[in-house]
Design a protein around this motif. Structure first.
Motif: not given
Length: 70
Positions: A9-16, A59-70
Motif C-alpha cells: 500500500q505504501i508503494i502504491l500510494s507513492i506511485t499514485l 490495485l490500491f482499493l483491492i489491497s485496502s479491502i484485503i487488508q481490512t478482511l485479514i
C-alpha cells in the motif's frame, strides 16, 4: 502477511501520488471558455498515464479491502 500488505500500500500510494502530479492541467484557455462544445482528448503519454493511474487506484482499493478482511 499484514506487513507485506502495508508495504504494498505504501508503494502504491507513492506511485499514485507521482502519477497524479505527472498529469497535466490542460489548457487554461479551454477551461475559461465554458460555452465550448469541444471535449479535450487524451493522446499519447497523457492517455497512458491516465489509464495507469486508474489501474493503480483499483490495485490500491483491492489491497485496502484485503487488508481490512485479514
Amino acid at each position: 502477511m499484514k506487513t507485506a500488505l502495508v508495504i504494498i500500500q505504501i508503494i502504491l500510494s507513492i506511485t499514485l501520488a507521482a502519477l497524479i502530479f505527472l498529469q497535466s492541467n490542460g489548457d487554461s484557455e479551454s477551461r475559461t471558455n465554458l460555452m465550448s462544445n469541444s471535449v479535450p482528448e487524451k493522446r499519447g503519454w497523457e492517455k497512458v498515464i491516465f489509464n495507469f493511474t486508474i489501474f493503480i487506484i483499483i490495485l490500491f482499493l483491492i489491497s485496502s479491502i484485503i487488508q481490512t478482511l485479514i
